[in-house]
Motif scaffolding. Structure first.
Motif, PDB file in Angstrom:
ATOM      1  N   SER A  64       0.840  -1.195   0.000  1.00 15.61           N
ATOM      2  CA  SER A  64       0.000   0.000   0.000  1.00 15.61           C
ATOM      3  C   SER A  64       0.872   1.240   0.000  1.00 15.61           C
ATOM      4  N   VAL A  65       0.442   2.246  -0.737  1.00 16.03           N
ATOM      5  CA  VAL A  65       1.128   3.540  -0.708  1.00 16.03           C
ATOM      6  C   VAL A  65       1.163   4.106   0.712  1.00 16.03           C
ATOM      7  N   ASN A  66       0.182   3.715   1.537  1.00 13.35           N
ATOM      8  CA  ASN A  66       0.091   4.243   2.900  1.00 13.35           C
ATOM      9  C   ASN A  66       0.985   3.509   3.889  1.00 13.35           C
ATOM     10  N   ASP A  67       1.689   2.446   3.455  1.00 15.41           N
ATOM     11  CA  ASP A  67       2.621   1.760   4.350  1.00 15.41           C
ATOM     12  C   ASP A  67       3.755   2.709   4.747  1.00 15.41           C
ATOM     13  N   ASP A  68       4.136   2.658   6.010  1.00 14.47           N
ATOM     14  CA  ASP A  68       5.192   3.546   6.514  1.00 14.47           C
ATOM     15  C   ASP A  68       6.545   2.878   6.282  1.00 14.47           C
ATOM     16  N   LEU A  69       7.036   3.007   5.036  1.00 16.33           N
ATOM     17  CA  LEU A  69       8.281   2.365   4.641  1.00 16.33           C
ATOM     18  C   LEU A  69       9.248   3.422   4.121  1.00 16.33           C
ATOM     19  N   PRO A  70      10.505   3.407   4.549  1.00 21.83           N
ATOM     20  CA  PRO A  70      11.465   4.428   4.093  1.00 21.83           C
ATOM     21  C   PRO A  70      11.591   4.477   2.578  1.00 21.83           C
ATOM     22  N   TRP A  71      11.604   3.335   1.905  1.00 18.55           N
ATOM     23  CA  TRP A  71      11.785   3.355   0.451  1.00 18.55           C
ATOM     24  C   TRP A  71      10.582   3.964  -0.258  1.00 18.55           C
ATOM     25  N   LEU A  72       9.377   3.792   0.319  1.00 19.28           N
ATOM     26  CA  LEU A  72       8.201   4.438  -0.279  1.00 19.28           C
ATOM     27  C   LEU A  72       8.304   5.954  -0.141  1.00 19.28           C
ATOM     28  N   ARG A  73       8.747   6.425   1.005  1.00 20.90           N
ATOM     29  CA  ARG A  73       8.922   7.867   1.183  1.00 20.90           C
ATOM     30  C   ARG A  73       9.957   8.400   0.201  1.00 20.90           C
ATOM     31  N   ALA A  74      11.024   7.658   0.002  1.00 23.44           N
ATOM     32  CA  ALA A  74      12.059   8.088  -0.945  1.00 23.44           C
ATOM     33  C   ALA A  74      11.523   8.093  -2.376  1.00 23.44           C
ATOM     34  N   GLU A  75      10.718   7.101  -2.720  1.00 16.47           N
ATOM     35  CA  GLU A  75      10.168   7.061  -4.068  1.00 16.47           C
ATOM     36  C   GLU A  75       9.206   8.224  -4.307  1.00 16.47           C
ATOM     37  N   ILE A  76       8.356   8.517  -3.335  1.00 12.96           N
ATOM     38  CA  ILE A  76       7.425   9.639  -3.484  1.00 12.96           C
ATOM     39  C   ILE A  76       8.201  10.948  -3.613  1.00 12.96           C
ATOM     40  N   ALA A  77       9.279  11.110  -2.854  1.00 12.19           N
ATOM     41  CA  ALA A  77      10.107  12.316  -2.977  1.00 12.19           C
ATOM     42  C   ALA A  77      10.710  12.408  -4.370  1.00 12.19           C
ATOM     43  N   ALA A  78      11.164  11.276  -4.923  1.00 10.91           N
ATOM     44  CA  ALA A  78      11.718  11.284  -6.278  1.00 10.91           C
ATOM     45  C   ALA A  78      10.654  11.655  -7.296  1.00 10.91           C
ATOM     46  N   ILE A  79       9.458  11.107  -7.124  1.00 11.76           N
ATOM     47  CA  ILE A  79       8.360  11.427  -8.050  1.00 11.76           C
ATOM     48  C   ILE A  79       8.036  12.921  -7.998  1.00 11.76           C
ATOM     49  N   ARG A  80       8.066  13.484  -6.806  1.00 16.76           N
ATOM     50  CA  ARG A  80       7.798  14.926  -6.691  1.00 16.76           C
ATOM     51  C   ARG A  80       8.863  15.740  -7.416  1.00 16.76           C
ATOM     52  N   ARG A  81      10.092  15.266  -7.388  1.00 17.05           N
ATOM     53  CA  ARG A  81      11.138  15.965  -8.141  1.00 17.05           C
ATOM     54  C   ARG A  81      10.875  15.859  -9.638  1.00 17.05           C
ATOM     55  N   PHE A  82      10.449  14.689 -10.103  1.00 20.94           N
ATOM     56  CA  PHE A  82      10.117  14.546 -11.523  1.00 20.94           C
ATOM     57  C   PHE A  82       8.946  15.452 -11.908  1.00 20.94           C
ATOM     58  N   ILE A  83       7.969  15.597 -11.010  1.00 20.85           N
ATOM     59  CA  ILE A  83       6.848  16.513 -11.264  1.00 20.85           C
ATOM     60  C   ILE A  83       7.371  17.942 -11.401  1.00 20.85           C
ATOM     61  N   GLU A  84       8.267  18.339 -10.501  1.00 18.33           N
ATOM     62  CA  GLU A  84       8.857  19.691 -10.571  1.00 18.33           C
ATOM     63  C   GLU A  84       9.575  19.886 -11.898  1.00 18.33           C
ATOM     64  N   ARG A  85      10.227  18.850 -12.396  1.00 22.63           N
ATOM     65  CA  ARG A  85      10.964  18.930 -13.654  1.00 22.63           C
ATOM     66  C   ARG A  85      10.052  18.800 -14.876  1.00 22.63           C
ATOM     67  N   ASP A  86       8.770  18.529 -14.660  1.00 22.04           N
ATOM     68  CA  ASP A  86       7.807  18.385 -15.760  1.00 22.04           C
ATOM     69  C   ASP A  86       8.142  17.184 -16.646  1.00 22.04           C
ATOM     70  N   VAL A  87       8.602  16.100 -16.014  1.00 19.67           N
ATOM     71  CA  VAL A  87       8.937  14.877 -16.740  1.00 19.67           C
ATOM     72  C   VAL A  87       7.652  14.121 -17.077  1.00 19.67           C
ATOM     73  N   PRO A  88       7.438  13.681 -18.305  1.00 16.55           N
ATOM     74  CA  PRO A  88       6.275  12.843 -18.623  1.00 16.55           C
ATOM     75  C   PRO A  88       6.315  11.542 -17.823  1.00 16.55           C
ATOM     76  N   MET A  89       5.186  11.207 -17.181  1.00 17.99           N
ATOM     77  CA  MET A  89       5.121  10.026 -16.336  1.00 17.99           C
ATOM     78  C   MET A  89       3.827   9.259 -16.572  1.00 17.99           C
ATOM     79  N   VAL A  90       3.934   7.925 -16.478  1.00 21.71           N
ATOM     80  CA  VAL A  90       2.783   7.028 -16.521  1.00 21.71           C
ATOM     81  C   VAL A  90       2.880   6.111 -15.315  1.00 21.71           C
ATOM     82  N   GLY A  91       1.809   6.039 -14.520  1.00 24.19           N
ATOM     83  CA  GLY A  91       1.774   5.149 -13.370  1.00 24.19           C
ATOM     84  C   GLY A  91       0.742   4.057 -13.545  1.00 24.19           C
ATOM     85  N   HIS A  92       1.121   2.815 -13.199  1.00 20.10           N
ATOM     86  CA  HIS A  92       0.251   1.649 -13.339  1.00 20.10           C
ATOM     87  C   HIS A  92      -0.111   1.132 -11.948  1.00 20.10           C
ATOM     88  N   CYS A  93      -1.381   1.118 -11.606  1.00 21.89           N
ATOM     89  CA  CYS A  93      -1.900   0.571 -10.344  1.00 21.89           C
ATOM     90  C   CYS A  93      -1.200   1.221  -9.146  1.00 21.89           C
TER      91      CYS A  93
END
Length: 234
Positions: A58-87
């Motif tokens: 679950s995205v809501n699991d309190d896991l360090p790697w999930l927090r790191a991945e969400i932070a990376a995704i936010r950086r990609f959003i800031e950079r306006d990188v095209p993204m596709v997410g599955h499930c």
């Protein structure tokens, strides 16, 4: 490093048909296991296109790697990188954009009909009003503020959203191959409960599998071509 980054979270949720599309186009790509910490040290300024695959957590699991991945995704959003997410990937995009992810009272599982909710989106330009996408999930995302709902199913109102011009979040699994569908159905029987009206039986899910997967692959290819075009890679 390559221009295309694919984030995965478990060995049975690989890039699937997305990898086949990129290979056919002779576009090299990196696959990183976010759950194994492989994002650590990765240059977030490099990728021109990012895809995020599924997973059982679950995205809501309190896991360090999930927090790191969400932070990376936010950086990609800031950079306006095209993204596709599955499930899970769509849920991660929604979470990174500030939306809530919550449990459904049932599991949506099988070939579920998608209904278009937005008539002008270029993400949907190749699609009819209704078509199936394979589903296997118990969580769902809310539509992020400022995003547009694109698809709904009878059991899950929020099946897809776009944010700006460059982000597509999907609740389903258009990347599935014949091998993946049969592997999931035969490999995880403990999750199958066809008494739930939101689920199909194993026999129904596996019937006419080559034809159904081929049709869904064409749906996926439309998404992927638009994603790569936005990134300037096709």
């Amino acid at each position: 490093m390559t221009d295309i980054l694919i984030l995965t979270h478990v060995d049975f949720c690989p890039p699937g048909h997305l990898g086949a599309v990129l290979d056919r186009l002779q576009l090299p790509f990196d696959v990183l296991r976010a759950d194994l910490g492989e994002l650590q040290g990765y240059d977030l300024e490099r990728p021109k296109a990012v895809a995020i695959m599924g997973g059982p957590m679950s995205v809501n699991d309190d896991l360090p790697w999930l927090r790191a991945e969400i932070a990376a995704i936010r950086r990609f959003i800031e950079r306006d990188v095209p993204m596709v997410g599955h499930c899970l990937g769509g849920q991660l995009l929604a979470k990174a954009l500030g939306a809530d992810i919550h449990r459904l009272p049932y599991t949506e599982l099988g070939w579920q009909p998608m209904r278009r909710q937005e008539g002008q989106s270029p993400w949907l330009a190749h699609l009819p009003e209704e078509f199936p996408i394979y589903q296997w999930h118990g969580d769902t995302f809310d539509i992020p503020e400022g995003a547009t709902r694109l698809l709904s199913s009878p059991w899950c109102e929020n099946q897809a959203f776009s944010f700006g011009e460059r982000i597509l979040g999907l609740q389903g699994h258009p990347e599935m191959t014949e091998e993946l569908v049969s592997g999931w159905v035969n490999g995880f029987p403990e999750y199958l409960d066809p008494s739930q009206p939101s689920q199909e039986s194993a026999d129904v899910m596996l019937a006419n599998l080559p034809q159904r997967v081929a049709a869904m692959n064409r749906v996926a290819e439309g998404f992927y071509h638009h994603w790569l075009k936005l990134a300037g890679l096709v």
